[in-house]
Design a protein around this motif. Structure first.
Motif, mmCIF file in Angstrom:
data_model
loop_
_atom_site.group_PDB
_atom_site.id
_atom_site.type_symbol
_atom_site.label_atom_id
_atom_site.label_comp_id
_atom_site.label_asym_id
_atom_site.label_seq_id
_atom_site.Cartn_x
_atom_site.Cartn_y
_atom_site.Cartn_z
ATOM 1 N N GLY A 99 0.798 -1.218 0.000
ATOM 2 C CA GLY A 99 0.000 0.000 0.000
ATOM 3 C C GLY A 99 0.833 1.270 0.000
ATOM 4 N N GLN A 100 0.224 2.365 -0.477
ATOM 5 C CA GLN A 100 0.948 3.635 -0.577
ATOM 6 C C GLN A 100 0.917 4.443 0.717
ATOM 7 O OE1 GLN A 100 0.123 5.943 -4.063
ATOM 8 N NE2 GLN A 100 -0.124 4.148 -5.371
ATOM 9 N N GLY A 101 0.040 4.106 1.644
ATOM 10 C CA GLY A 101 0.014 4.814 2.923
ATOM 11 C C GLY A 101 -0.260 6.293 2.784
ATOM 12 N N THR A 102 -1.214 6.664 1.916
ATOM 13 C CA THR A 102 -1.463 8.082 1.647
ATOM 14 C C THR A 102 -1.912 8.847 2.891
ATOM 15 O OG1 THR A 102 -3.696 7.474 0.900
ATOM 16 C CG2 THR A 102 -1.987 7.691 -0.785
ATOM 17 N N ARG A 103 -2.636 8.178 3.800
ATOM 18 C CA ARG A 103 -3.106 8.884 5.004
ATOM 19 C C ARG A 103 -1.969 9.185 5.978
ATOM 20 N NH1 ARG A 103 -7.514 5.485 7.780
ATOM 21 N NH2 ARG A 103 -6.108 3.793 7.157
ATOM 22 N N LEU A 104 -0.817 8.545 5.772
ATOM 23 C CA LEU A 104 0.307 8.758 6.679
ATOM 24 C C LEU A 104 1.343 9.733 6.114
ATOM 25 C CD1 LEU A 104 0.940 5.233 8.207
ATOM 26 C CD2 LEU A 104 0.737 7.354 9.485
ATOM 27 N N ARG A 105 1.040 10.358 5.005
ATOM 28 C CA ARG A 105 1.978 11.339 4.477
ATOM 29 C C ARG A 105 2.054 12.557 5.390
ATOM 30 N NH1 ARG A 105 0.591 10.810 -2.030
ATOM 31 N NH2 ARG A 105 1.584 8.762 -2.265
#
Length: 316
Positions: A99-105
């Motif tokens: 996963g790209q982990g967009t919410r953790l950027r």
């Protein structure tokens, strides 16, 4: 320590802590042991299995447990460290780490989410080491976003005395779809976990539970409670039929940990996107049994910055 009388009859138990507390109360080394003896300790019969013994020890926070027969004769002693020595498990564990982990950027702009450090090591390493402690030694990691960083860090797993293989997704396939890349397919039930789930759950117990209940697929779930902030009015048309004052809604949520039978992979299409709930729905539609494993252990899905901070504070 076990105290016996008349040869091998259980008189009670005593710990070094009991002795220290007795000395602080004014007792001496010459004082009778009866003053600090636990005369009715927790005991187990010889036939009780190791898994249940471990559960009793963990629940009662004890590291030794006397074994007695029905006449209270001491026939042995269970020791925590001995019971925790686990046999190797042939079952592989698949870890979803693409996963790209967009919410953790911005944390994940240059680092895949499972590689974010918690307690001085990547989250993915915590998962692998915990599973290793329960006898699992074959891991398959599904890669996509910045997957080369994961592969460079873990390699073939030799530094952890395990075998690590990789599934490389050309495009995101979802937690279920990535499993279509498994080649060869497992011949035994296998575990699947998200690479951002930190938990104290025992993976071996989920696997044993799955096998006892003859399920095609098992999903670990967590109880979740949500309290409505307002009083709820129940109506039928314009008529009021009742009131619920700030009711509590209880549900089960997907914990991101699963056990699957090899035949479960038959509902997947190669290189086609599929999330895990859809895989379960397809199995159910095909008359396969799908069940839940209720979790009660600490669990954290590290999906937001606040979750990452919580994980780091708990592992400081």
């Amino acid at each position: 320590m076990i105290a016996v009388q008349n040869g091998d009859l259980l008189a009670g138990t005593i710990t070094d802590g009991d002795i220290r507390r007795g000395l602080l109360r004014g007792l001496t080394l010459a004082s009778p042991i009866e003053t600090i003896l636990h005369r009715d300790p927790l005991v187990v019969p010889p036939a009780l299995g190791a898994e249940l013994v471990l559960q009793l020890m963990q629940a009662n926070k004890i590291h030794q447990l006397p074994i007695v027969d029905d006449q209270r004769h001491v026939v042995g002693l269970h020791v925590w460290t001995d019971l925790r020595t686990t046999a190797a498990r042939p079952n592989p564990m698949v870890i979803m780490a693409g996963g790209q982990g967009t919410r953790l950027r911005p944390h994940t702009e240059n680092c895949p989410k499972p590689m974010l450090p918690v307690g001085g090591k990547p989250m993915l390493e915590h998962i692998i080491e915990r599973a290793c402690g329960e006898g699992f030694n074959h891991f398959v990691v599904a890669l996509h976003y910045l997957g080369h960083m994961i592969e460079e860090y873990f390699g073939n797993g030799a530094n952890w005395n395990v075998r690590i293989d990789y599934l490389r997704e050309r495009e995101p396939l979802g937690t279920g779809g990535a499993l279509s890349l498994l080649s060869p397919r497992p011949e035994v039930p296998f575990l699947v976990t998200n690479g951002d789930v930190l938990t104290d759950v025992r993976y071996a117990e989920i696997l044993d539970f799955h096998e006892r209940h003859a399920s095609a697929a098992t999903m670990a779930v967590r109880a979740h409670e949500w309290q409505h902030p307002f009083g709820v009015v129940r109506t039928q048309g314009m008529d009021i039929v009742g009131f619920d004052e700030k009711p509590v809604h209880r549900t089960h949520v997907n914990a991101g940990i699963y056990v699957l039978e090899p035949r479960a992979l038959g509902v997947l299409e190669p290189h086609a996107h599929c999330d895990m709930p859809t895989l379960f729905e397809r199995l159910k539609a095909g008359a396969e049994r799908t069940i839940v494993y209720p979790m009660h252990e600490p669990w954290l899905d590290v999906g937001r910055p606040a979750d990452l901070e919580q994980a780091r504070s708990e592992h400081a």
